[in-house]
Scaffold this active site. Structure first.
Site, PDB file in Angstrom:
ATOM      1  N   GLY A  13       0.932  -1.161  -0.115  1.00 18.67           N
ATOM      2  CA  GLY A  13      -0.088  -0.013  -0.072  1.00 18.67           C
ATOM      3  C   GLY A  13       0.791   1.155   0.063  1.00 18.67           C
ATOM      4  O   GLY A  13       1.759   1.448   0.987  1.00 18.67           O
ATOM      5  N   GLY A  15      -0.277   4.497   0.414  1.00 16.97           N
ATOM      6  CA  GLY A  15      -0.968   5.827   0.886  1.00 16.97           C
ATOM      7  C   GLY A  15      -0.073   6.318   1.721  1.00 16.97           C
ATOM      8  O   GLY A  15       1.111   6.282   1.823  1.00 16.97           O
ATOM      9  N   PHE A  16      -0.698   6.972   2.566  1.00 21.13           N
ATOM     10  CA  PHE A  16       0.010   7.953   3.737  1.00 21.13           C
ATOM     11  C   PHE A  16       0.718   7.156   4.394  1.00 21.13           C
ATOM     12  O   PHE A  16       1.927   7.532   4.928  1.00 21.13           O
ATOM     13  CB  PHE A  16      -1.194   8.779   4.394  1.00 21.13           C
ATOM     14  CG  PHE A  16      -1.688   9.940   3.674  1.00 21.13           C
ATOM     15  CD1 PHE A  16      -0.860  11.014   3.271  1.00 21.13           C
ATOM     16  CD2 PHE A  16      -2.943   9.725   3.468  1.00 21.13           C
ATOM     17  CE1 PHE A  16      -1.485  11.796   2.352  1.00 21.13           C
ATOM     18  CE2 PHE A  16      -3.749  10.920   2.829  1.00 21.13           C
ATOM     19  CZ  PHE A  16      -2.930  11.788   2.073  1.00 21.13           C
ATOM     20  N   GLY A  17       0.192   6.137   5.130  1.00 20.15           N
ATOM     21  CA  GLY A  17       0.939   5.130   5.786  1.00 20.15           C
ATOM     22  C   GLY A  17       2.212   4.443   5.232  1.00 20.15           C
ATOM     23  O   GLY A  17       3.142   4.468   5.719  1.00 20.15           O
ATOM     24  N   VAL A  81      -1.924  -7.834  -4.073  1.00 18.25           N
ATOM     25  CA  VAL A  81      -1.666  -8.778  -3.133  1.00 18.25           C
ATOM     26  C   VAL A  81      -2.905  -9.860  -3.034  1.00 18.25           C
ATOM     27  O   VAL A  81      -3.914  -9.404  -2.778  1.00 18.25           O
ATOM     28  CB  VAL A  81      -1.158  -8.170  -1.779  1.00 18.25           C
ATOM     29  CG1 VAL A  81      -1.103  -9.011  -0.613  1.00 18.25           C
ATOM     30  CG2 VAL A  81       0.155  -7.577  -1.941  1.00 18.25           C
ATOM     31  N   GLU A 176     -18.438  17.645   3.109  1.00 26.09           N
ATOM     32  CA  GLU A 176     -17.441  18.342   1.923  1.00 26.09           C
ATOM     33  C   GLU A 176     -18.086  17.945   0.479  1.00 26.09           C
ATOM     34  O   GLU A 176     -18.174  19.028  -0.230  1.00 26.09           O
ATOM     35  CB  GLU A 176     -16.068  17.795   1.963  1.00 26.09           C
ATOM     36  CG  GLU A 176     -15.353  18.328   3.084  1.00 26.09           C
ATOM     37  CD  GLU A 176     -14.190  17.883   3.302  1.00 26.09           C
ATOM     38  OE1 GLU A 176     -13.387  18.363   4.527  1.00 26.09           O
ATOM     39  OE2 GLU A 176     -13.903  16.898   2.896  1.00 26.09           O
ATOM     40  N   ALA A 321      -5.765  10.746   7.553  1.00 32.83           N
ATOM     41  CA  ALA A 321      -4.340  10.914   7.000  1.00 32.83           C
ATOM     42  C   ALA A 321      -3.098  11.233   8.319  1.00 32.83           C
ATOM     43  O   ALA A 321      -2.095  10.399   8.173  1.00 32.83           O
ATOM     44  CB  ALA A 321      -4.298  11.895   5.962  1.00 32.83           C
TER      45      ALA A 321
END
Length: 440
Positions: A13, A15-17, A81, A176, A321
């Site tokens: 992954g 992403g942010f992590g 995966v 939003e 995030a």
């Protein structure tokens, strides 16, 4: 693919992590392998801007290979995966060209989450959620086509249905989306059509709970509701969605004809817990230890939306995030310390720097603990924070200029319909807006 003399850290992954973990491992004597089924990282907090034609996809996304190109110990593998063998310490990856097993010494699962329909997965075709670039462009297409169909039809009921947009879920994404759709209709599209008045579009935000933004203080929730209503959004709280059809949504006992239904009501973690055969919470997140390690799986960590964790202060770490970035950096640093023979880091402690949500043009709410802001100042802070956390300097400049232009002109330059029109029935009878007779 990797140097076998060095320990291998596989990060699933980007992403942010995942990217934060990779950056924490820069310079470490390890081989880092990032596996993702897409070739790009996206700045998810701004996906709704793509969905409502405020930004183009390239402005909130960047190629993973480009982002990590300066980090020489990183290899990127494009693929999906399909499983993990914690005994053999391998990850099974399928990229449609060939399947492969990648060996790891440490494994970091940062696989994110998808929208959850609470047992009604068949609703997804009619009420898409917003997690990927594909989701955002599909929603943009659906929204813009609704106005085009309203322009073309001579049937008043059909026109009204096409000009009705329903957002399900009153969290930050739902708020939003609803505010941005209202602005799209009432400002950006106001002069573009000849047979319809886009300003008459009906935007409905439905929340099953008693208030919007439940993670915010009640005062800010009330301010968000008032700002949305000022934009013309109809807000319904304590309202449960009973069905999402191809051309209508049922809220409580009322069937509301609507060409556009969007889902922002819940998330479901990736199948990571199933890969590992470990315990998960109700949202499918892996229950991890205080250092994000997975119990019973040596060398395996889960972060971000993949992990369910209570930090050292007893706080449930949220799926946002900043939390994912902190978790990724923490696990990366933990591995570096283990390699160096140092004592492990103390249990993770989440640092909450504040919650922000935007409602529309010059309106937002911000919660910094003792300091709570609404209105224009909160909106500017929201914009600065989001631009600051964008992927790279180029994206920050582009997004800043686009927002400045949109702010001055009330325009939205990304109003492109790409792909085919969503196949949606539009034949609507006048009586369909009446309450549903359950005895029928």
């Amino acid at each position: 693919m990797t140097d076998k003399k060095k320990p291998v850290v596989i990060i699933v992954g980007a992403g942010f992590g995942g990217l934060s973990a990779a950056r924490a491992l820069a310079g470490a004597e390890v081989e880092v392998v990032i596996v993702d089924q897409r070739n790009h990282h996206i700045f998810q907090p701004l996906l709704y801007q793509v969905a409502t034609a405020g930004l183009s996809p390239a402005e909130i996304a960047g190629p993973i290979r480009s982002i990590v190109s300066d980090q020489k110990n990183v290899t990127v593998v494009l693929g999906r995966v399909t499983g993990v063998d914690t005994v053999a310490r391998t990850v099974r990856v399928d990229n449609s060209v060939r399947a492969a097993k990648l060996r790891y010494d440490w494994l970091i699962l940062a696989t994110g989450a998808r929208h959850a329909y609470f047992g009604n997965d068949h609703w997804e075709a009619n009420a898409p959620g917003l997690k990927t670039i594909e989701d955002a462009t599909a929603i943009r297409r659906r929204l813009l086509w609704a106005f085009e169909r309203a322009e073309m039809t001579d049937d008043p009921a059909e026109r009204e249905a096409n000009l009705t947009m329903v957002v399900v879920g009153g969290g930050p994404t739902g708020v939003e989306l609803a505010g941005s759709i209202a602005e799209l209709a009432k400002a950006a599209l106001a002069k573009d059509f000849r047979r319809i008045d886009p300003r008459k579009a009906r935007v409905l935000l439905v929340e099953a709970g008693p208030r919007l933004l439940p993670s915010f203080p009640e005062g800010l929730s009330a301010a968000a509701k008032a700002s949305l209503e000022q934009l013309g959004v109809t807000v319904r709280v304590n309202a449960r969605v009973m069905d999402c059809g191809a051309d209508a949504v049922v809220v409580g006992e009322e069937r509301i004809p609507a060409a556009t239904i969007l889902w922002a009501a819940g998330v479901q973690a990736s199948p990571a817990a199933g890969w590992l055969g470990v315990e998960a919470d109700r949202a499918g997140r892996v229950k991890v230890g205080p250092d994000f390690s997975v119990p019973g799986c040596e060398g395996v960590f889960a972060v971000g939306d993949t992990a369910a964790i209570i930090d050292a202060a007893g706080v449930v770490v949220p799926g946002v995030a900043p939390a994912a970035k902190q978790a990724g950096r923490y696990v990366g640093d933990q591995i570096v310390r283990k390699l160096a023979g140092y004592a492990p880091l103390p249990a993770f402690r989440y640092r909450n720097y504040g919650n922000l949500a935007t409602i529309g043009r010059h309106a937002a709410v911000a919660d910094f603990g003792r300091i709570r802001l609404t209105g224009g100042l909160a909106w500017w802070l929201w914009g600065i924070a989001h631009i600051f956390f964008l992927i790279d300097f180029r994206n920050r400049i582009v997004v800043s200029l686009n927002w400045l232009w949109s702010y001055m002109t009330f325009g939205r330059g990304a109003r492109l319909i790409t792909g085919m029109s969503p196949a949606r029935p539009v034949a609507v009878r006048q009586e369909e807006s009446r309450p549903v007779d359950r005895a029928a």
